[in-house]
Design an enzyme around this catalytic site. Structure first.
Site, PDB file in Angstrom:
ATOM      1  N   CYS A  39      42.614  75.309  19.948  1.00 29.18           N
ATOM      2  CA  CYS A  39      42.117  75.266  20.333  1.00 29.18           C
ATOM      3  C   CYS A  39      41.718  74.072  21.825  1.00 29.18           C
ATOM      4  CB  CYS A  39      40.353  74.265  20.217  1.00 29.18           C
ATOM      5  SG  CYS A  39      40.784  73.895  18.684  1.00 29.18           S
ATOM      6  N   ASP A 569      50.346  53.395  58.075  1.00 30.79           N
ATOM      7  CA  ASP A 569      51.370  53.010  58.811  1.00 30.79           C
ATOM      8  C   ASP A 569      51.318  53.733  60.207  1.00 30.79           C
ATOM      9  OD1 ASP A 569      54.058  51.130  59.856  1.00 30.79           O
ATOM     10  OD2 ASP A 569      55.028  53.761  59.439  1.00 30.79           O
TER      11      ASP A 569
END
Length: 883
Positions: A39, A569
């Site tokens: 689980c 940039d």
């Protein structure tokens, strides 16, 4: 036992620490697959187990993928020792995950010695036998034979000693051994390797090993099948008990009691095997109460009480409450059903983001005679051409050499619009061809193509935990002890309420209190909390990858939504980077100067240098005369943010190419990008270049600004060029910076952060790597430098700037769903525990049906996580067509 184990482990590690002769630490990154997970709340025990290994650093556990990754000092502890001690401490099985490095061909052979006798052709570096064996029927033959799917995953340690032929038969192999051939694909192809050993293998039955579908997927599928089979077995024993219990028969008959006891005992044996060993190992070795412990305690309590009631019944002194074997068995069976659903959810989540499944397994190879033959895709090699049939998946990356069609690249880029493909265009693995046939020249082998690269980046990122996971881990670690205390409190409260307030007998009070306590313990479910974060992060990471956005660090998935500033940039990022020379001024001796510049720039990948070199190449092809060949330039050195320099080998003159400021040249600024060249400190050439914004850059900038995000642009380019691009995109001049060195870009981002900003920086060059690292989220474009990619948190596989918007949308959606999951988990546990504990008196949850808690709590978490996948994030940006 607990203390003994810690003492032994401590003595072992202390002895290693005191061993001064072992030398310096030698850390190796290790990935283990985990078997036996049940689980989403298993992680705490595994994580705590790593605390007892001083030789291990940075352990990362991913329950959804059933994998754990860590740095191991192999000079202090071996991998086999770690696996052995982890198994002893947690009860789970661990296996080292060896991903092939480079070119590896796996063959199935009946006798590995035959392969060794055949020797190694040129290009084969290593031949090794794997520990894996595959059982095969007796009728395998032929180069293209395959192993039936139902036996592909069968593994065993060695052939049975009872076999007279030790499991090997010439031509008809009962057991096939796996042999791994490591080879250099630049010297020899995989098909050549296969045919070499097929020809010299003394006629033995040789074939390719079954393709790996992904270790995590294989383990998840195996665990899902196992969980389903165990559930069916428990259900088969439980149904008769339920039928008998609710049938109109005499329940005081001892035959009914005997049958119920026998069937309930079989169910209890299953429960004991499933829950008890792991629970006690985790408790003893890691000091953690996990959910298995509570389940084992509750189911065993119910069973024992029923047995006690049974004993009283056969002694003809039945208890007034009777036995409740049906409660004990139904409780176990429904818990096992919840495990099946949980396992299936984990498997579906892993499959939903698996890129390995996009890799086609076969290819239509074009033979030297122009015909086609169907082969295993792993046998493709450099120099091959293959045919892509209409409406089929493209096998690997390549260039179209014949035919035309439209290709659906949505599986990689997220764009649903087909892309036209014709002569000379590139195609990518995993994409789907349209109605026209294509003949493609291979440019990348299957293990190095686009699908493989994306899968590697996604899988490497999946083990990293986001910060919000730490909150879930802390809650889950305290959850089980808290529930144990609440269960004990419920038991005592109802015991005294029934006895002293309702004046019931002790017998009745004990039984009633037990039912409330068992229901309270069983109905609680930390699994929903344990799965709340990793399920969403896994699916969100896979969804973003489908849009060509790879999160190398999933922690940034939750950070990106808080962005206040996006810094781009300029060259190659917000502009196309495809500069063209619009003006060139070369002073005396132009042929000599051009030759030296070509020699200096021929291997430079910077967009400005590449554009100038391309212009010089075209000029040289059009010119006639001497000095057309590039000069031999030595000692070439790149100076990020400035330019490049070198020395002419013939006359020893220093040549430098870069921006005017670095060269100390005063030149009038303009809207063009400038590249100046000096030889021996004297200006000899000036190139003016022009770039253009990406066609959708303006729309992206406006959409970012509409979200309240400030958009910046910084560059090492000249003031004029930066101002021109910024003005055309609507970026304020105050948010632009020109002539920025790498350190200047970093300082600019740091200033934004110091003013409270959360910054995304997007760049593509080596000179951007420092800024990418400084930003809260560093993004690089895939065509950028390897240095920039290694520094980045996110990689855009395409240059489409609207990926930035998709990134922000996915980040916001993932965070919301994580919060929804936390909210649902809290709401469920509070309401369910109160109902099971009898707080509402008239509305309660019986113990048998409390086991449905895992289903009720986990299924919404899974559905909420999968909502990330069901939404089309690129739809609203589809008008921004890509270049």
């Amino acid at each position: 036992m607990h203390k003994h184990w810690f003492k032994t482990a401590h003595a072992f590690t202390t002895e290693l620490d005191d061993d001064s002769e072992r030398g310096p630490a030698s850390y190796e990154r290790v990935i283990l697959t985990i078997g036996g997970l049940k689980c989403g709340c298993c992680e705490s025990g595994i994580s705590r187990a790593f605390r007892h290994f001083p030789a291990i650093r940075n352990p990362q556990v991913n329950i959804v993928l059933a994998r754990v990754e860590f740095d191991l000092d192999t000079s202090r502890l071996s991998i086999s020792d770690v696996i052995s001690q982890l198994h002893r401490a947690t009860g789970y099985t661990f296996e080292k995950y060896d991903q092939p490095d480079g070119q590896v061909l796996e063959l199935l052979v009946s006798d590995p010695t035959e392969i060794y006798r055949a020797g190694k052709p040129y290009g084969v570096n290593l031949v090794e036998s794997s520990t894996k064996h595959v059982w095969c029927p007796l009728s395998f033959s032929g180069r293209n034979s395959t192993i039936p799917r139902e036996i592909r995953s069968f593994r065993y340690s060695s052939p049975s000693q009872d076999e007279p032929d030790q499991g090997k038969r010439k031509g008809n192999a009962l057991y096939q051994h796996t042999v791994r051939i490591h080879y250099d694909a630049s010297h020899i192809g995989s098909r050549t390797v296969f045919e070499y050993y097929q020809r010299l293998g003394s006629g033995q039955n040789l074939q390719l090993a079954p393709p790996e579908t992904g270790t995590s997927l294989g383990i998840s599928a195996m665990q899902t099948r196992r969980a389903f089979l165990i559930f069916l077995l428990a259900l088969a024993f439980t149904l008769p008990i339920l039928v008998l219990r609710w049938s109109p028969i005499d329940h005081n008959n001892l035959v009914y009691a005997h049958v119920s006891l026998a069937l309930a005992t079989l169910v209890q044996i299953i429960a004991t095997e499933e829950f008890v060993p792991g629970a006690f190992k985790t408790l003893i070795h890691s000091g953690v109460f996990d959910m298995d412990f509570l389940i084992a305690l509750s189911s065993t309590t119910a069973y024992i009480f029923s047995v006690i009631s049974y004993v009283f019944q056969i002694r003809h002194k039945p208890l007034e409450t009777g036995s409740f074997f049906e409660t004990a068995t139904l409780l176990v069976t429904l818990i096992l059903l919840g495990r099946v659903v949980s396992e299936f959810a984990r498997l579906r989540a892993a499959k939903s983001v698996s890129f390995r499944s996009l890799q086609a397994e076969t290819a239509l190879l074009v033979t030297p005679k122009g015909k086609t033959t169907k082969i295993d895709a792993r046998l493709l090699q450099y120099g091959d051409e293959f045919v892509v049939s209409p409406h089929s998946r493209i096998v690997t990356d390549g260039t179209v050499v014949h035919g035309g069609s439209e290709v659906d690249e949505s599986m990689i880029t997220g764009e649903s619009l087909p892309v036209a493909k014709g002569l000379g265009t590139k195609v990518y693995a995993g994409t789907t061809n349209g109605s026209g046939p294509l003949t493609v020249a291979l440019t990348a082998l299957p293990h190095e193509n686009s699908v493989s690269k994306i899968a590697d980046m996604v899988e490497n990122a999946e083990l990293t935990k986001p910060k919000v996971q730490a909150l879930a881990d802390r809650i889950a670690s305290w959850f089980v002890p808290a529930i144990a205390v609440i269960g004990l409190s419920v038991l005592l409260i109802w015991l005294f309420v029934d006895r002293y307030h309702s004046h019931q007998t002790w017998q009745h009070s004990i039984v009633n209190a037990l039912t409330y306590a068992i229901a309270t313990i069983i109905v609680s479910c930390p699994c929903a909390i344990g799965l709340a974060v990793p399920m969403v992060i896994l699916i969100a990471g896979g969804v973003s990858a489908r849009f060509g956005i790879i999160f190398r660090d999933p922690q940034k998935l939750e950070v990106a939504r808080n962005v206040t500033d996006v810094v781009f940039d300029k060259t190659g990022t917000i502009t196309t980077g495809e500069l063209t020379v619009v003006e060139a001024e070369i002073k005396k001796s132009p042929q000599v100067v051009k030759s030296m510049i070509r020699g200096l720039l021929k291997n430079d990948k910077h967009p400005v240098a590449a554009a100038v070199f391309q212009w010089l190449e075209e000029d040289a092809n059009e010119s006639r005369g001497e000095n057309l060949r590039p000069a031999e330039i030595i000692d070439i050195e790149s100076v990020p943010g400035n330019g490049v320099k070198g020395r002419n080998k013939v006359n020893n003159l220093v040549i430098r190419a870069g921006n005017p400021q670095w060269l100390g040249i005063k030149i009038l600024d303009s809207q063009h990008t400038l590249l100046c060249v000096t030889i021996a400190g004297v200006l000899h050439a000036t190139f003016r270049l022009q770039d253009r914004p990406r066609h959708n850059a303006g729309e992206v900038v406006e959409l970012l600004k509409s979200r309240g995000i400030a958009v910046h642009m910084i560059s090492g380019d000249s003031e004029g060029a930066v101002t021109e691009i910024a003005h055309s995109l609507g970026i304020p001049k105050s948010y632009t910076r020109a002539r920025q060195l790498p350190a200047d870009k970093q300082a600019y981002i740091r200033t934004l952060q110091e003013n409270g900003g959360c910054v995304i920086f997007c760049g593509d060059g080596t000179n951007d790597s420092i800024a990418i690292k400084q930003a809260d989220v560093g993004v690089t474009i895939n065509h950028g430098s390897d240095v920039a990619k290694s520094a980045s948190d996110v990689v855009f596989m395409t240059a489409r700037l609207h990926n930035m918007l998709i990134l922000l949308d996915i980040s916001t959606a993932a965070y919301r769903r994580i919060m929804f999951n936390f909210g649902w988990s809290a709401l469920y546990n509070i309401v369910a525990i109160l109902m099971a504990a009898g707080a509402f008196v008239k509305v309660r949850i019986p113990p048998a049906y409390a086991a449905l808690g895992e289903l009720v709590s986990v299924i919404p978490v899974v559905l909420i996580a999968f909502q990330v996948r069901w939404r089309n994030y690129g739809k609203r940006y589809r008008s921004m067509d890509y270049e």
